[in-house]
Design a protein around this motif. Structure first.
Motif, short mmCIF file in Angstrom:
data_model
loop_
_atom_site.label_atom_id
_atom_site.label_comp_id
_atom_site.label_asym_id
_atom_site.label_seq_id
_atom_site.Cartn_x
_atom_site.Cartn_y
_atom_site.Cartn_z
N ALA A 44 -7.77 25.24 47.39
CA ALA A 44 -7.32 24.18 48.29
C ALA A 44 -8.15 24.17 49.58
O ALA A 44 -8.53 23.11 50.09
CB ALA A 44 -5.84 24.34 48.62
N LEU A 45 -8.46 25.36 50.09
CA LEU A 45 -9.30 25.46 51.28
C LEU A 45 -10.70 24.93 51.01
O LEU A 45 -11.26 24.19 51.82
CB LEU A 45 -9.36 26.91 51.76
N LEU A 46 -11.27 25.28 49.87
CA LEU A 46 -12.60 24.80 49.51
C LEU A 46 -12.60 23.28 49.35
O LEU A 46 -13.54 22.60 49.81
CB LEU A 46 -13.09 25.48 48.24
N LEU A 47 -11.58 22.74 48.71
CA LEU A 47 -11.48 21.29 48.56
C LEU A 47 -11.39 20.61 49.92
O LEU A 47 -12.07 19.61 50.18
CB LEU A 47 -10.25 20.94 47.71
N PHE A 48 -10.59 21.15 50.81
CA PHE A 48 -10.46 20.60 52.16
C PHE A 48 -11.81 20.63 52.89
O PHE A 48 -12.21 19.67 53.53
CB PHE A 48 -9.40 21.40 52.94
N MET A 49 -12.52 21.75 52.76
CA MET A 49 -13.82 21.88 53.43
C MET A 49 -14.83 20.89 52.86
O MET A 49 -15.61 20.29 53.62
CB MET A 49 -14.33 23.31 53.30
N VAL A 50 -14.84 20.70 51.55
CA VAL A 50 -15.79 19.76 50.93
C VAL A 50 -15.48 18.33 51.38
O VAL A 50 -16.39 17.57 51.73
CB VAL A 50 -15.74 19.89 49.40
N LEU A 51 -14.21 17.96 51.39
CA LEU A 51 -13.84 16.61 51.80
C LEU A 51 -14.18 16.34 53.26
O LEU A 51 -14.75 15.30 53.60
CB LEU A 51 -12.35 16.37 51.55
N THR A 52 -13.83 17.27 54.14
CA THR A 52 -14.10 17.05 55.56
C THR A 52 -15.60 17.09 55.85
O THR A 52 -16.09 16.34 56.69
CB THR A 52 -13.37 18.07 56.44
N SER A 53 -16.34 17.94 55.14
CA SER A 53 -17.79 17.98 55.32
C SER A 53 -18.41 16.67 54.84
O SER A 53 -19.34 16.15 55.48
CB SER A 53 -18.39 19.15 54.54
N GLY A 54 -17.92 16.14 53.75
CA GLY A 54 -18.41 14.86 53.26
C GLY A 54 -18.18 13.73 54.24
O GLY A 54 -19.05 12.88 54.46
N ILE A 55 -17.01 13.72 54.84
CA ILE A 55 -16.71 12.69 55.85
C ILE A 55 -17.64 12.84 57.05
O ILE A 55 -18.16 11.85 57.57
CB ILE A 55 -15.23 12.76 56.27
N LEU A 56 -17.86 14.07 57.50
CA LEU A 56 -18.74 14.31 58.64
C LEU A 56 -20.16 13.86 58.33
O LEU A 56 -20.80 13.18 59.13
CB LEU A 56 -18.73 15.80 59.01
N ILE A 57 -20.68 14.23 57.16
CA ILE A 57 -22.04 13.85 56.78
C ILE A 57 -22.16 12.34 56.66
O ILE A 57 -23.15 11.74 57.10
CB ILE A 57 -22.44 14.57 55.48
N SER A 58 -21.15 11.70 56.11
CA SER A 58 -21.15 10.24 55.99
C SER A 58 -21.19 9.59 57.37
O SER A 58 -21.95 8.63 57.59
CB SER A 58 -19.91 9.80 55.22
N ASN A 59 -20.39 10.08 58.28
CA ASN A 59 -20.37 9.52 59.64
C ASN A 59 -21.70 9.73 60.35
O ASN A 59 -22.19 8.83 61.04
CB ASN A 59 -19.24 10.13 60.46
N LEU A 60 -22.28 10.90 60.19
CA LEU A 60 -23.58 11.16 60.81
C LEU A 60 -24.66 10.27 60.22
O LEU A 60 -25.51 9.74 60.93
CB LEU A 60 -23.97 12.64 60.65
N TYR A 61 -24.64 10.08 58.90
CA TYR A 61 -25.61 9.22 58.26
C TYR A 61 -25.50 7.79 58.78
O TYR A 61 -26.50 7.16 59.13
CB TYR A 61 -25.43 9.24 56.74
N ARG A 62 -24.27 7.28 58.82
CA ARG A 62 -24.08 5.91 59.31
C ARG A 62 -24.48 5.77 60.77
O ARG A 62 -24.96 4.73 61.18
CB ARG A 62 -22.63 5.47 59.11
N ALA A 63 -24.27 6.82 61.55
CA ALA A 63 -24.59 6.74 62.97
C ALA A 63 -26.10 6.72 63.21
O ALA A 63 -26.58 6.04 64.12
CB ALA A 63 -23.97 7.92 63.72
N PHE A 64 -26.87 7.44 62.39
CA PHE A 64 -28.30 7.57 62.66
C PHE A 64 -29.19 6.69 61.78
O PHE A 64 -30.28 6.32 62.20
CB PHE A 64 -28.73 9.02 62.50
N TYR A 65 -28.78 6.35 60.57
CA TYR A 65 -29.70 5.70 59.65
C TYR A 65 -29.32 4.28 59.26
O TYR A 65 -30.14 3.57 58.71
CB TYR A 65 -29.86 6.54 58.38
N LYS A 66 -28.13 3.87 59.50
CA LYS A 66 -27.77 2.48 59.20
C LYS A 66 -28.17 1.59 60.37
O LYS A 66 -28.15 2.01 61.53
CB LYS A 66 -26.26 2.34 58.97
N GLU A 67 -28.51 0.35 60.04
CA GLU A 67 -28.82 -0.59 61.11
C GLU A 67 -27.54 -0.95 61.85
O GLU A 67 -26.50 -1.16 61.24
CB GLU A 67 -29.44 -1.86 60.53
N THR A 68 -27.65 -1.03 63.14
CA THR A 68 -26.48 -1.39 63.93
C THR A 68 -26.30 -2.90 63.86
O THR A 68 -27.25 -3.67 63.88
CB THR A 68 -26.64 -0.96 65.39
#
Length: 83
Positions: A44-68
């Motif tokens: 359960a801890l590993l699943l939580f970490m994977v999900l939250t890490s995925g959300i963080l990486i997605s947010n960082l990607y959208r912040a830096f690489y998507k056109e505003t």
């Protein structure tokens, strides 16, 4: 920076609503995990970490690489406040 590591001379007083929310959260999480084995808790801890890490990486990607998106006047809708 040194002031961050000084020993506190006065105790920290938390708001009663914060303490109540903290207590209820702890009780709810304890109820969810009461019947789980150590292996299930780790999974359960590993699943939580994977999900939250995925959300963080997605947010960082959208912040830096998507056109505003540029807000133009044609995209703004006017609201008529008539009674």
């Amino acid at each position: 920076m040194k002031s961050l590591f000084k020993k506190r001379t006065e105790p920290v007083v938390y708001n009663k609503f914060y303490l109540l929310a903290q207590k209820r959260w702890a009780e709810k999480m304890s109820g969810f995990t009461d019947g789980l084995s150590k292996r299930e808790l780790i999974l359960a801890l590993l699943l939580f970490m994977v999900l939250t890490s995925g959300i963080l990486i997605s947010n960082l990607y959208r912040a830096f690489y998507k056109e505003t998106e540029v807000l133009t006047a044609s995209k703004i809708k006017t609201i008529n406040l008539k009674n």
